[in-house]
Motif scaffolding. Structure first.
Motif, short mmCIF file in Angstrom:
data_model
loop_
_atom_site.label_atom_id
_atom_site.label_comp_id
_atom_site.label_asym_id
_atom_site.label_seq_id
_atom_site.Cartn_x
_atom_site.Cartn_y
_atom_site.Cartn_z
N VAL A 144 0.84 -1.19 0.00
CA VAL A 144 0.00 0.00 0.00
C VAL A 144 0.88 1.24 0.00
CG1 VAL A 144 -1.79 1.30 1.19
CG2 VAL A 144 -1.83 -1.21 1.24
N GLU A 145 0.77 2.03 -1.07
CA GLU A 145 1.56 3.24 -1.19
C GLU A 145 0.83 4.43 -0.56
OE1 GLU A 145 2.06 1.03 -5.22
OE2 GLU A 145 0.45 1.50 -3.81
N SER A 146 1.61 5.37 -0.10
CA SER A 146 1.05 6.64 0.40
C SER A 146 2.10 7.73 0.23
CB SER A 146 0.65 6.51 1.87
OG SER A 146 1.78 6.21 2.67
N GLY A 147 1.67 8.97 0.41
CA GLY A 147 2.61 10.08 0.39
C GLY A 147 2.62 10.90 -0.88
N ASN B 177 13.17 -9.18 0.05
CA ASN B 177 12.72 -9.07 -1.34
C ASN B 177 13.40 -7.90 -2.04
OD1 ASN B 177 9.96 -10.71 -2.19
ND2 ASN B 177 10.27 -10.57 0.01
N CYS B 178 13.42 -7.96 -3.35
CA CYS B 178 13.74 -6.76 -4.13
C CYS B 178 12.52 -5.86 -4.06
CB CYS B 178 14.06 -7.10 -5.58
SG CYS B 178 14.31 -5.64 -6.62
N MET B 179 12.70 -4.66 -3.59
CA MET B 179 11.61 -3.70 -3.49
C MET B 179 11.90 -2.55 -4.46
SD MET B 179 9.70 -5.09 -1.25
CE MET B 179 8.51 -3.76 -1.13
N ALA B 180 10.94 -2.26 -5.29
CA ALA B 180 11.18 -1.27 -6.34
C ALA B 180 10.05 -0.26 -6.44
CB ALA B 180 11.35 -1.98 -7.69
N TRP B 181 10.39 0.87 -6.99
CA TRP B 181 9.41 1.90 -7.33
C TRP B 181 9.39 2.06 -8.85
CZ3 TRP B 181 6.18 4.03 -3.82
CH2 TRP B 181 6.53 3.94 -2.47
N PHE B 182 8.19 2.05 -9.39
CA PHE B 182 7.99 2.32 -10.80
C PHE B 182 7.08 3.55 -10.92
CE2 PHE B 182 9.65 -1.59 -12.68
CZ PHE B 182 9.67 -2.43 -11.59
N GLY C 19 3.65 11.57 -12.30
CA GLY C 19 3.15 10.26 -12.72
C GLY C 19 2.55 9.51 -11.55
N MET C 20 2.02 8.33 -11.86
CA MET C 20 1.55 7.42 -10.83
C MET C 20 2.75 6.57 -10.40
SD MET C 20 -1.15 6.57 -9.10
CE MET C 20 -2.62 6.89 -10.06
N TYR C 21 3.00 6.54 -9.12
CA TYR C 21 4.13 5.79 -8.58
C TYR C 21 3.63 4.51 -7.93
CZ TYR C 21 7.49 9.50 -9.47
OH TYR C 21 8.32 10.43 -10.08
N TYR C 22 4.26 3.41 -8.30
CA TYR C 22 3.87 2.10 -7.81
C TYR C 22 5.03 1.46 -7.05
CZ TYR C 22 0.22 2.48 -11.37
OH TYR C 22 -0.83 2.90 -12.14
N CYS C 23 4.70 0.81 -5.97
CA CYS C 23 5.65 -0.01 -5.23
C CYS C 23 5.48 -1.46 -5.70
CB CYS C 23 5.33 0.11 -3.75
SG CYS C 23 6.28 -0.95 -2.65
N ALA C 24 6.58 -2.17 -5.82
CA ALA C 24 6.51 -3.57 -6.26
C ALA C 24 7.55 -4.39 -5.51
CB ALA C 24 6.75 -3.66 -7.77
N PHE D 9 7.52 -8.27 -11.66
CA PHE D 9 7.48 -8.30 -10.21
C PHE D 9 6.19 -8.95 -9.77
CE2 PHE D 9 10.86 -5.57 -8.26
CZ PHE D 9 11.62 -5.45 -9.41
N ALA D 10 6.26 -9.75 -8.72
CA ALA D 10 5.13 -10.57 -8.30
C ALA D 10 4.03 -9.75 -7.64
CB ALA D 10 5.60 -11.66 -7.35
N ASP D 11 4.41 -8.75 -6.88
CA ASP D 11 3.42 -8.01 -6.08
C ASP D 11 3.50 -6.53 -6.41
OD1 ASP D 11 4.58 -10.26 -3.78
OD2 ASP D 11 2.45 -10.23 -4.32
N TRP D 12 2.34 -5.91 -6.55
CA TRP D 12 2.24 -4.49 -6.90
C TRP D 12 1.23 -3.80 -6.00
CZ3 TRP D 12 4.96 -2.08 -10.93
CH2 TRP D 12 5.70 -2.94 -11.76
#
Length: 121
Positions: A5-8, A32-37, A90-95, A108-111
């Motif tokens: 769950v992203e916020s901010g 895990n590898c944690m990334a921002w797209f 833009g829209m920022y996603y955590c994965a 990435f498995a989880d978004w």
């Protein structure tokens, strides 16, 4: 069940700062590898930053301005964004991904659902 769950996100003027957070449940941000797209309207999704077991990656356009970090106690990933530019909009996603940290493939498995960042000039 894994959940991110992203916020901010929000609206700022150029030169301003925002801090995005990604709260993880069922996903261990430390292993895990944690990334921002991010994805801007009419543009392809782009890998912005990633962190995996202490190794960090940043796309060239954000180097020196964005910083990825873990809050291990809370299992939260944070992205500090400074000196924001209109092109950061833009829209920022955590994965999250357990098996690799290849942001170019977007495999990435989880978004998360995303949080909107708007930077005005």
């Amino acid at each position: 069940q894994d959940e991110l769950v992203e916020s901010g996100g929000g609206s700022v003027q150029a030169g301003g700062s925002l801090r995005l957070s990604c709260a993880a449940s069922g996903v261990t941000t430390n292993s895990n590898c944690m990334a921002w797209f991010r994805q801007a309207p009419g543009k392809d999704r782009e890998g912005v930053a990633a962190i995996h077991r202490g190794t960090t990656y940043y796309v060239d356009s954000v180097k020196g301005r964005f910083s990825n970090s873990h809050d291990r106690a809370k299992n939260i990933l944070n992205l500090q964004m400074n000196s924001l530019k209109p092109e950061d909009t833009g829209m920022y996603y955590c994965a999250a991904e357990e098996l690799h940290c290849e942001v170019a493939g977007f495999d990435f498995a989880d978004w998360g659902q995303g949080t909107q960042v708007t930077v005005s000039s």
